[in-house]
Design an enzyme around this catalytic site. Structure first.
Site, PDB file in Angstrom:
ATOM      1  N   ASP A   1       1.525   9.208  -5.893  1.00 35.39           N
ATOM      2  CA  ASP A   1       1.650  10.383  -5.792  1.00 35.39           C
ATOM      3  C   ASP A   1       1.855  11.220  -4.874  1.00 35.39           C
ATOM      4  OD1 ASP A   1      -0.678   9.166  -5.231  1.00 35.39           O
ATOM      5  OD2 ASP A   1      -1.837  11.012  -6.420  1.00 35.39           O
TER       6      ASP A   1
ATOM      7  N   HIS B   1      -9.757   0.700   0.003  1.00 40.96           N
ATOM      8  CA  HIS B   1      -9.607   1.191   0.830  1.00 40.96           C
ATOM      9  C   HIS B   1     -10.529   1.494   1.967  1.00 40.96           C
ATOM     10  CE1 HIS B   1      -5.993   3.585  -0.482  1.00 40.96           C
ATOM     11  NE2 HIS B   1      -6.301   4.136   0.242  1.00 40.96           N
TER      12      HIS B   1
ATOM     13  N   ASP C   1       2.069   4.254   2.958  1.00 41.18           N
ATOM     14  CA  ASP C   1       0.869   4.913   2.418  1.00 41.18           C
ATOM     15  C   ASP C   1       1.882   6.342   1.894  1.00 41.18           C
ATOM     16  OD1 ASP C   1      -1.480   5.599   2.026  1.00 41.18           O
ATOM     17  OD2 ASP C   1      -1.853   6.398   3.921  1.00 41.18           O
TER      18      ASP C   1
ATOM     19  N   HIS D   1       0.454  -1.623   0.253  1.00 44.68           N
ATOM     20  CA  HIS D   1      -0.370  -0.238   0.151  1.00 44.68           C
ATOM     21  C   HIS D   1       0.830   1.404   0.075  1.00 44.68           C
ATOM     22  CE1 HIS D   1      -3.878   1.739   1.262  1.00 44.68           C
ATOM     23  NE2 HIS D   1      -2.960   3.020   0.967  1.00 44.68           N
TER      24      HIS D   1
ATOM     25  N   GLY E   1      -9.451   8.006  -2.322  1.00 43.09           N
ATOM     26  CA  GLY E   1      -9.844   9.484  -2.002  1.00 43.09           C
ATOM     27  C   GLY E   1     -11.210   9.018  -0.503  1.00 43.09           C
TER      28      GLY E   1
ATOM     29  N   HIS F   1       1.223   5.136  -2.670  1.00 36.57           N
ATOM     30  CA  HIS F   1       0.748   5.677  -3.374  1.00 36.57           C
ATOM     31  C   HIS F   1       1.993   6.399  -4.222  1.00 36.57           C
ATOM     32  CE1 HIS F   1      -3.717   5.987  -2.236  1.00 36.57           C
ATOM     33  NE2 HIS F   1      -3.281   4.981  -1.445  1.00 36.57           N
TER      34      HIS F   1
ATOM     35  N   GLU G   1     -11.055   3.422   7.468  1.00 35.04           N
ATOM     36  CA  GLU G   1      -9.528   4.238   7.989  1.00 35.04           C
ATOM     37  C   GLU G   1     -10.921   5.528   8.319  1.00 35.04           C
ATOM     38  OE1 GLU G   1      -5.986   6.357   6.510  1.00 35.04           O
ATOM     39  OE2 GLU G   1      -7.544   5.595   4.928  1.00 35.04           O
TER      40      GLU G   1
END
EC number: 3.5.4.4
Length: 365
Positions: free
Chosen positions: A24, A208, A298, A20, A181, A22, A211
């Site tokens: 960006d 996701h 993350d 996991h 998102g 990202h 959370e």
């Protein structure tokens, strides 16, 4: 293994697996500065060290929506072919430098189309950059394999389109799918058609969940949408009345007994308010209860972290041993979106020998 002294130097040598992470959220600060200058984008600061500190401070809000807002500047420099090639290649090299032997990188191609690239062109470009990074890592003697998860943004309307690209590129480096998102207010079942399509096409996916929203989000992701893994999932503890007694509710029992991997990200969870401290993060209790927990970063830039740092924090603040680190690494290999024979080879030929070698050369506690 438990008799081995676990310090930062040992952790650096251990083979790591991250599921996991990202794209960006993991750019190099200096790269953001250079690319922003080239396109005329204004940053909070042009000093790389100050920018790195700004990201972590801005993300330490305790709110997922504000955390996501920090991506404005990284996404701004990822709208051109040049920007995507560079950031994808550097992503791989940074994993290799951290001792990662297998990683899954995720991103939403729809967020990289403001410069005129189509979503398909974005995927093609990122795969080219990742391939260049993997070739460079092999040449440097630090091989790492990276698989791609394409994301749909759950609050927008291009999730099905992104799912189509995951199917189209599944033989070209894309290993799975996700939705990302703002979680609260955008339930995964809103995109049920995309998940049904992926199941028909035999493409694995994670979601996701658990959370910023609790058990209903996890339940939908699993029981309605059919996710094979859960991104974060820290709030599964709401279905475990007493963590020390280990009595599980029906949903928690399903997650544990079906070996559904939880992609846990301790530092990120502190930033978004999903956890209160490393010492009390649910990853430790869930691990001890037999859940298939995995350890992840993350967003390395936004959280100011690496896999080495995440492991070290758990050792120092939650009392983890080398055996605990090995357990979550093996969990990650078993849950990777790779074919079974490739997962078996990764475990047999890379991860287990790597752990054995690192521990042999470490002094006893």
């Amino acid at each position: 293994m438990t008799a081995t002294r676990v310090d930062t130097e040992l952790v650096r040598r251990l083979p790591k697996v991250v599921l996991h992470d990202h794209l960006d959220g993991g750019l190099r600060p200096a790269t953001v500065v250079e690319l922003a200058e080239a396109i005329g984008h204004t940053l909070p600061t042009t000093d790389p060290d100050e920018l790195a500190a700004w990201y972590v401070e801005a993300a330490d809000s305790g709110d997922l929506v504000r955390y996501i807002a920090t991506f404005e500047h990284t996404l701004a420099v990822m709208q051109t072919r040049e920007g995507l090639l560079r950031t994808a290649k550097e992503y791989v090299l940074d994993l290799a430098a951290d001792g990662v032997v297998y990683g899954e990188v995720r991103y939403a191609p729809e967020l990289n189309t403001r410069g005129g690239l189509t979503m398909r062109e974005v995927v093609e470009t990122v795969q080219e950059g990742l391939a260049a990074g993997m070739a460079r890592a092999v040449a440097a003697g630090t091989p790492v394999r990276v698989g791609t998860l394409l994301c749909g943004m759950r609050m927008f309307d291009r999730v099905r389109e992104a799912a189509g690209l995951a199917v189209a590129f599944r033989d070209a480096g894309v290993v799975g799918f996700d939705i990302a998102g703002a979680e609260d207010g955008f339930p995964p079942a809103d995109h049920l058609a995309a998940f049904e399509y992926l199941r028909r096409e035999s493409v694995p996916f994670t979601i996701h969940a658990g959370e910023a929203h609790g058990l209903p989000s996890i339940r939908q992701a699993l029981q309605v949408c059919g996710a094979q893994r859960i991104g974060h999932g820290v709030r599964i503890t709401e279905d475990i009345p007493d963590l020390t007694a280990g009595k599980l509710g029906r949903l928690a029992g399903w997650v544990r007994d079906r070996r559904i991997a939880l992609e846990m990200c301790p530092t990120s969870n502190l930033q978004t308010g999903a956890a209160t401290s490393i010492a009390e993060h649910p990853i430790t209790a869930l691990k001890d209860l037999g859940f298939r927990v995995t350890l992840n970063t993350d967003n390395r830039l936004v959280s100011g972290t690496t896999m080495t740092r995440e492991m070290t924090l758990l050792v120092e603040q939650a009392g983890w041993t080398a055996e605990d680190l090995r357990t979550v690494t093996v969990n990650a290999v078993k849950s990777a979106f790779l074919p079974f024979d490739e997962r078996s080879a990764l475990l047999r030929d890379v991860v287990l020998p790597g752990y054995a070698s690192a521990l042999r050369t470490s002094p006893p506690a």
